[in-house]
Design a protein around this motif. Structure first.
Motif, PDB file in Angstrom:
ATOM      1  N   ILE A 298     -63.722  41.109  67.494  1.00 13.60           N
ATOM      2  CA  ILE A 298     -64.211  42.476  67.321  1.00 13.60           C
ATOM      3  C   ILE A 298     -65.619  42.417  66.730  1.00 13.60           C
ATOM      4  CG2 ILE A 298     -63.899  44.654  66.048  1.00 13.60           C
ATOM      5  CD1 ILE A 298     -61.844  44.335  68.226  1.00 13.60           C
ATOM      6  N   GLY A 299     -66.538  43.120  67.355  1.00 15.43           N
ATOM      7  CA  GLY A 299     -67.929  43.134  66.919  1.00 15.43           C
ATOM      8  C   GLY A 299     -68.836  42.234  67.743  1.00 15.43           C
ATOM      9  N   ASP A 300     -68.252  41.280  68.473  1.00 26.06           N
ATOM     10  CA  ASP A 300     -69.044  40.394  69.324  1.00 26.06           C
ATOM     11  C   ASP A 300     -69.243  41.035  70.698  1.00 26.06           C
ATOM     12  OD1 ASP A 300     -69.073  38.589  67.269  1.00 26.06           O
ATOM     13  OD2 ASP A 300     -67.829  37.086  68.276  1.00 26.06           O
ATOM     14  N   GLU A 301     -70.377  40.749  71.318  1.00 26.38           N
ATOM     15  CA  GLU A 301     -70.676  41.306  72.638  1.00 26.38           C
ATOM     16  C   GLU A 301     -69.981  40.568  73.766  1.00 26.38           C
ATOM     17  OE1 GLU A 301     -74.792  41.980  73.461  1.00 26.38           O
ATOM     18  OE2 GLU A 301     -75.193  42.658  71.426  1.00 26.38           O
ATOM     19  N   ALA A 302     -69.678  39.298  73.542  1.00 25.47           N
ATOM     20  CA  ALA A 302     -69.095  38.477  74.605  1.00 25.47           C
ATOM     21  C   ALA A 302     -67.907  37.696  74.062  1.00 25.47           C
ATOM     22  CB  ALA A 302     -70.148  37.518  75.153  1.00 25.47           C
ATOM     23  N   PRO A 303     -67.005  37.284  74.929  1.00 28.34           N
ATOM     24  CA  PRO A 303     -65.861  36.480  74.491  1.00 28.34           C
ATOM     25  C   PRO A 303     -66.301  35.145  73.893  1.00 28.34           C
ATOM     26  CG  PRO A 303     -65.474  37.369  76.685  1.00 28.34           C
ATOM     27  CD  PRO A 303     -66.908  37.644  76.355  1.00 28.34           C
ATOM     28  N   SER A 304     -65.537  34.671  72.941  1.00 26.24           N
ATOM     29  CA  SER A 304     -65.785  33.348  72.367  1.00 26.24           C
ATOM     30  C   SER A 304     -65.074  32.271  73.165  1.00 26.24           C
ATOM     31  CB  SER A 304     -65.336  33.294  70.901  1.00 26.24           C
ATOM     32  OG  SER A 304     -63.967  33.656  70.787  1.00 26.24           O
ATOM     33  N   HIS A 305     -64.031  32.666  73.903  1.00 27.15           N
ATOM     34  CA  HIS A 305     -63.271  31.717  74.709  1.00 27.15           C
ATOM     35  C   HIS A 305     -62.802  32.364  76.002  1.00 27.15           C
ATOM     36  CE1 HIS A 305     -62.909  28.711  71.542  1.00 27.15           C
ATOM     37  NE2 HIS A 305     -62.585  29.669  70.720  1.00 27.15           N
ATOM     38  N   TYR A 306     -62.766  31.561  77.045  1.00 28.34           N
ATOM     39  CA  TYR A 306     -62.071  31.902  78.284  1.00 28.34           C
ATOM     40  C   TYR A 306     -60.950  30.877  78.403  1.00 28.34           C
ATOM     41  CZ  TYR A 306     -65.879  35.002  79.475  1.00 28.34           C
ATOM     42  OH  TYR A 306     -66.802  36.019  79.462  1.00 28.34           O
TER      43      TYR A 306
ATOM     44  N   PHE B 152     -53.655  41.944  73.869  1.00 26.88           N
ATOM     45  CA  PHE B 152     -53.161  41.783  72.508  1.00 26.88           C
ATOM     46  C   PHE B 152     -54.297  41.989  71.504  1.00 26.88           C
ATOM     47  CE2 PHE B 152     -50.728  39.187  75.373  1.00 26.88           C
ATOM     48  CZ  PHE B 152     -49.411  39.441  75.019  1.00 26.88           C
ATOM     49  N   LEU B 153     -53.953  42.498  70.328  1.00 29.68           N
ATOM     50  CA  LEU B 153     -54.869  42.579  69.196  1.00 29.68           C
ATOM     51  C   LEU B 153     -54.348  41.600  68.155  1.00 29.68           C
ATOM     52  CD1 LEU B 153     -57.277  44.033  67.797  1.00 29.68           C
ATOM     53  CD2 LEU B 153     -55.557  45.501  66.719  1.00 29.68           C
ATOM     54  N   CYS B 154     -55.194  40.675  67.716  1.00 31.63           N
ATOM     55  CA  CYS B 154     -54.798  39.627  66.781  1.00 31.63           C
ATOM     56  C   CYS B 154     -55.623  39.731  65.506  1.00 31.63           C
ATOM     57  CB  CYS B 154     -54.993  38.251  67.418  1.00 31.63           C
ATOM     58  SG  CYS B 154     -54.012  38.004  68.909  1.00 31.63           S
ATOM     59  N   VAL B 155     -54.937  39.710  64.365  1.00 31.89           N
ATOM     60  CA  VAL B 155     -55.589  39.882  63.067  1.00 31.89           C
ATOM     61  C   VAL B 155     -55.288  38.667  62.194  1.00 31.89           C
ATOM     62  CG1 VAL B 155     -55.713  41.325  60.997  1.00 31.89           C
ATOM     63  CG2 VAL B 155     -55.366  42.387  63.238  1.00 31.89           C
ATOM     64  N   GLY B 156     -56.351  38.052  61.673  1.00 29.42           N
ATOM     65  CA  GLY B 156     -56.193  36.911  60.778  1.00 29.42           C
ATOM     66  C   GLY B 156     -55.517  37.316  59.488  1.00 29.42           C
ATOM     67  N   GLN B 157     -54.572  36.470  59.036  1.00 26.80           N
ATOM     68  CA  GLN B 157     -53.834  36.773  57.813  1.00 26.80           C
ATOM     69  C   GLN B 157     -54.089  35.766  56.695  1.00 26.80           C
ATOM     70  OE1 GLN B 157     -49.870  36.989  59.643  1.00 26.80           O
ATOM     71  NE2 GLN B 157     -49.859  39.117  58.968  1.00 26.80           N
ATOM     72  N   LEU B 158     -54.349  34.528  57.076  1.00 30.76           N
ATOM     73  CA  LEU B 158     -54.559  33.489  56.075  1.00 30.76           C
ATOM     74  C   LEU B 158     -55.551  32.473  56.636  1.00 30.76           C
ATOM     75  CD1 LEU B 158     -53.505  32.593  53.270  1.00 30.76           C
ATOM     76  CD2 LEU B 158     -51.766  31.251  54.461  1.00 30.76           C
TER      77      LEU B 158
ATOM     78  N   THR C 276     -62.210  39.403  57.139  1.00 31.50           N
ATOM     79  CA  THR C 276     -62.531  40.724  57.680  1.00 31.50           C
ATOM     80  C   THR C 276     -63.074  40.660  59.101  1.00 31.50           C
ATOM     81  OG1 THR C 276     -64.718  40.699  56.644  1.00 31.50           O
ATOM     82  CG2 THR C 276     -62.935  41.799  55.441  1.00 31.50           C
ATOM     83  N   ASP C 277     -63.686  39.536  59.481  1.00 31.86           N
ATOM     84  CA  ASP C 277     -64.213  39.432  60.844  1.00 31.86           C
ATOM     85  C   ASP C 277     -63.317  38.588  61.746  1.00 31.86           C
ATOM     86  OD1 ASP C 277     -64.752  36.936  59.806  1.00 31.86           O
ATOM     87  OD2 ASP C 277     -66.766  36.824  60.622  1.00 31.86           O
ATOM     88  N   LYS C 278     -62.105  38.326  61.321  1.00 27.96           N
ATOM     89  CA  LYS C 278     -61.170  37.519  62.116  1.00 27.96           C
ATOM     90  C   LYS C 278     -60.148  38.431  62.801  1.00 27.96           C
ATOM     91  CE  LYS C 278     -63.176  33.719  60.995  1.00 27.96           C
ATOM     92  NZ  LYS C 278     -63.987  33.021  61.952  1.00 27.96           N
ATOM     93  N   VAL C 279     -60.672  39.304  63.643  1.00 28.71           N
ATOM     94  CA  VAL C 279     -59.861  40.222  64.445  1.00 28.71           C
ATOM     95  C   VAL C 279     -60.282  40.017  65.894  1.00 28.71           C
ATOM     96  CG1 VAL C 279     -59.219  42.628  64.844  1.00 28.71           C
ATOM     97  CG2 VAL C 279     -59.795  41.865  62.533  1.00 28.71           C
ATOM     98  N   PHE C 280     -59.325  39.725  66.763  1.00 28.17           N
ATOM     99  CA  PHE C 280     -59.610  39.344  68.136  1.00 28.17           C
ATOM    100  C   PHE C 280     -58.836  40.214  69.126  1.00 28.17           C
ATOM    101  CE2 PHE C 280     -59.868  35.659  65.391  1.00 28.17           C
ATOM    102  CZ  PHE C 280     -61.076  35.081  65.743  1.00 28.17           C
TER     103      PHE C 280
END
Length: 144
Positions: A69-77, A24-30, A49-53
């Motif tokens: 998006i833009g991070d080298e590693a996952p923030s969560h497993y 899934f691609l998730c985009v922050g809206q609010l 702008t950086d809240k896209v996962f």
């Protein structure tokens, strides 16, 4: 906005080989949050702008990875949870730093809550809550 479109296009050009689970691609809206401004805490929405996962299987059969998006590693497993209707539910992290997602509603929530209590008064750690929507990805190609 251009960054989101580029990220979406790049992701759609790839495929995870050997994994048939959904991505899934998730985009922050609010968003809402707090910031240390002029010597006091104030309500200050974070930049979206950086809240896209990207949410995708981590390689483990019982786990998903959440990568901004833009991070080298996952923030969560996240442990894989399926509801009785077979939809996916992710509850990752906790109240201090967490991410939740439902494939039934295609909605997500990301929070960072430890900043205020953990670091004192500064702009270094600003608590926030982001909500947004997701779309299923049909990945084509190879991600390395």
């Amino acid at each position: 906005m251009k960054r989101r479109i580029l990220a979406s296009c790049l992701l759609l050009a790839f495929e995870v080989t050997g994994v048939h689970a959904q991505s899934f691609l998730c985009v922050g809206q609010l968003a809402t949050g707090f910031d240390w401004l002029n010597g006091q805490w104030a309500v200050s929405p974070p930049d979206l702008t950086d809240k896209v996962f990207v949410l995708q299987p981590s390689g483990s059969p019982d786990e998903y990875a959440v990568t901004r998006i833009g991070d080298e590693a996952p923030s969560h497993y996240c442990p894989l949870q399926r509801r009785s209707d077979s939809t996916l539910l992710l509850i990752c992290g906790g109240q201090a730093n967490g991410f939740t997602f439902s494939s039934k509603t295609l909605r997500f929530q990301e929070n960072y809550g430890i900043g205020y209590t953990n670091a004192g008064d500064s702009r270094a750690n600003t608590p926030h809550l982001v909500i947004g929507k997701c779309t299923r990805l049909e990945l084509r190609g190879i991600i390395q």
